[in-house]
Design a protein around this motif. Structure first.
Motif, PDB file in Angstrom:
ATOM      1  N   ARG A 184       0.812  -1.212   0.000  1.00 30.93           N
ATOM      2  CA  ARG A 184       0.000   0.000   0.000  1.00 30.93           C
ATOM      3  C   ARG A 184       0.852   1.272   0.000  1.00 30.93           C
ATOM      4  O   ARG A 184       0.610   2.201  -0.762  1.00 30.93           O
TER       5      ARG A 184
ATOM      6  N   HIS B  93      -6.981   6.878   1.181  1.00 33.18           N
ATOM      7  CA  HIS B  93      -7.489   6.704   2.538  1.00 33.18           C
ATOM      8  C   HIS B  93      -9.016   6.741   2.507  1.00 33.18           C
ATOM      9  O   HIS B  93      -9.635   7.751   2.862  1.00 33.18           O
TER      10      HIS B  93
ATOM     11  N   HIS C 150      -6.472   9.505  -3.622  1.00 33.85           N
ATOM     12  CA  HIS C 150      -5.409  10.023  -4.485  1.00 33.85           C
ATOM     13  C   HIS C 150      -5.701   9.580  -5.911  1.00 33.85           C
ATOM     14  O   HIS C 150      -5.901   8.388  -6.166  1.00 33.85           O
TER      15      HIS C 150
ATOM     16  N   GLU D  17      -4.623  16.062   2.197  1.00 36.87           N
ATOM     17  CA  GLU D  17      -3.414  15.947   3.025  1.00 36.87           C
ATOM     18  C   GLU D  17      -2.122  16.327   2.306  1.00 36.87           C
ATOM     19  O   GLU D  17      -1.063  16.314   2.935  1.00 36.87           O
ATOM     20  N   HIS D  18      -2.156  16.632   1.034  1.00 34.83           N
ATOM     21  CA  HIS D  18      -0.911  16.976   0.332  1.00 34.83           C
ATOM     22  C   HIS D  18      -0.693  18.480   0.215  1.00 34.83           C
ATOM     23  O   HIS D  18       0.407  18.917  -0.086  1.00 34.83           O
TER      24      HIS D  18
HETATM   25 ZN    ZN Z   1      -1.989   9.598   1.236  1.00 37.09          ZN
END
Ligand code: ZN
Ligand code: 2HG
Length: 466
Positions: free
Chosen positions: A330, A378, A385, A423-424
């Motif tokens: 993963r 997630h 993503h 989250e990026h």
């Molecule tokens: Zn991620």
């Protein structure tokens, strides 16, 4: 923006502040610090500075602020939105010498840490004391905590334990104008004024330089169980996600990988696993706690939910090695895609129960614009993503048509109640889409905050806003 060039005079001032050994402008270093992990983007800095104290950073920023020199802070350079790219040249402020875990306070379950500590090094140091720092981005073996704060990084465990921001209590920050401040207090509750701590977290290095972090920690859960669930339909896999929470269970990880993501990673890393031809996606689900019997029951309940969504036989990881194997598969998807293809990575996020609609929409938009996407992420957080692969797209289509397709993906996210990045971060690569998530008034509020902290816009210019 018009900025000044770094001159030999500036370099000798920097050398007098941090010492000659910590100022770099040779070809090799310029080349190294010209990129992070974002696509194949390269912007050479003029000089790289590696300070060791907040006071040194303060002196550097005072010079740059006066001389109008752009400063780009940088952690480990593992970011995926171009946050550490020095897009206007100038100074790279490399935080790698801020690498000490100053204190782990076992009485209060807190830690004082510098921003250049590697995420996993910190995790292991607290685990040795029976404590837990949950945020675990895929790059945890190399990313710095400071970068995690800048982007408000998440990772698989966020679904149960929250993201980086949920562990930050207080910060020492050097402002672009040179003052050194603390943002809050070392307490679990704080209703005292505006929350400057949380304003800095996620600000992508545009408001100040973090030099010390006070984290809260929690007790370490000693047991985990891990299951891999194969699905004949990727959309069904997405639908199964929210059903688990509705059944009353919060897994400690709930990750989605569509078939392509696994195929790419298996080309790249050695993982001993057979995947049947007709399997289109997997969910990787972990539960954690201290009581194995309780966890077994949780897994039984999760299995029941899964079978309701037409999954194939569920694989339970029996040994620590098997668990590690599945996690490796993963965690290395992003890296595998990156090393095999020209690609763009979007970090879409929607309310969890809308995930299947998002996936379907992304594929339809792909068909319309002629691109292939590899989706994973997630799922428990509704955070998917989307890696868009260049493949047969012409340069012309990649540069002009694709942004329209990406725009449609983000419009869909917002329509579903989601937003551009989970989250990026926005950084350099997503800033042209901010108008989808925010109107002019909202953007003006944010820009006003930026100007208040950084009146001359010297700190990480070119990021978040157009
Ligand atoms: Zn991620
Ligand atoms: C992932 O979920 C990540 O694989 C990739 O978001 C980011 O480098 C990372 O940690």
């Amino acid at each position: 923006m018009q900025y000044s060039k770094v001159t030999p005079e500036h370099i000798s001032i920097f050398q007098s502040i941090i010492g000659k050994d910590h100022v770099f402008y040779d070809e090799e270093n310029i080349k190294h610090y010209a990129h992070d992990e974002t696509e194949d983007l390269k912007f050479p800095p003029e000089v790289i500075l590696k300070p060791r104290t907040a006071e040194e950073i303060s002196e550097i920023l005072k010079v740059c602020n006066k001389e109008n020199i752009p400063v780009t802070p940088r952690g480990a350079g593992t970011g995926l939105s171009g946050g550490a790219l020095p897009v206007y040249g100038g100074v790279i402020l490399a935080m790698e010498r801020f690498n000490s875990i100053i204190a782990i306070d076992e009485r209060n379950l807190q830690a004082t840490v510098e921003p250049g500590v590697i995420n996993q090094v910190f995790q292991e140091a607290v685990i040795a004391k029976g404590l837990f720092y949950p945020p675990d981005p895929a790059s945890k073996g190399s990313c710095f905590l400071g970068g995690n704060l800048a982007e408000n990084a998440g990772g698989p465990k966020a679904v149960k334990y929250g993201v980086t921001k949920d562990y930050v209590l207080n910060l020492e920050v050097v402002l672009p104008t040179g003052e050194i401040i603390w943002t809050g207090a070392n307490v679990l509750k704080n209703a005292t004024g505006y929350n400057l701590t949380q304003l800095i977290v996620g600000s992508e290095g545009t408001l100040g330089i973090i030099t010390k972090i006070i984290f809260r920690l929690i007790p370490y859960p000693t047991q985990t169980l891990l299951m891999l669930v194969p699905f004949f339909s990727a959309e069904k896999a997405c639908e199964a996600v929210s059903a688990v929470f509705r059944a009353g269970i919060t897994p400690s990880a709930m990750e989605f990988m569509e078939r392509d993501a696994i195929d790419w990673v298996l080309k790249f890393v050695e993982v001993n696993i057979e995947i049947k031809e007709n399997i289109k996606a997997h969910l990787l689900i972990e539960v954690d706690g201290n009581d194995l019997d309780v966890l077994m029951k949780d897994c039984e309940k999760i299995s029941e939910v899964m079978y309701g969504f037409e999954c194939d036989e569920i694989l339970f990881a029996e040994t620590a090695a098997q668990k590690e194997n599945l996690w490796k598969m993963r965690r290395r998807v992003a890296e595998a895609v990156r090393s095999h293809a020209v690609y763009k990575e979007e970090d879409t996020v929607v309310p969890r129960a809308e995930l299947a609609v998002l996936l379907k929409g992304v594929k339809e938009i792909g068909t319309k614009y002629g691109f292939r996407s590899v989706c994973y992420g997630h799922a428990g957080d509704g955070n998917m993503h989307v890696n868009i692969i260049k493949e047969n797209l012409s340069d012309e289509d990649w540069n002009t048509k694709l942004p329209l397709g990406i725009r449609e993906i983000f419009e869909l996210c917002v329509k579903l109640g989601g937003t551009l990045s989970g989250e990026h971060g926005i950084g350099w690569v997503q800033k042209n889409y901010m108008d989808i998530a925010f109107n002019e008034k909202q953007l003006d509020l944010m820009k006003g905050i930026k100007t208040l902290f950084d009146p001359n816009h010297i700190l990480n210019p070119g990021k978040i806003f157009v």
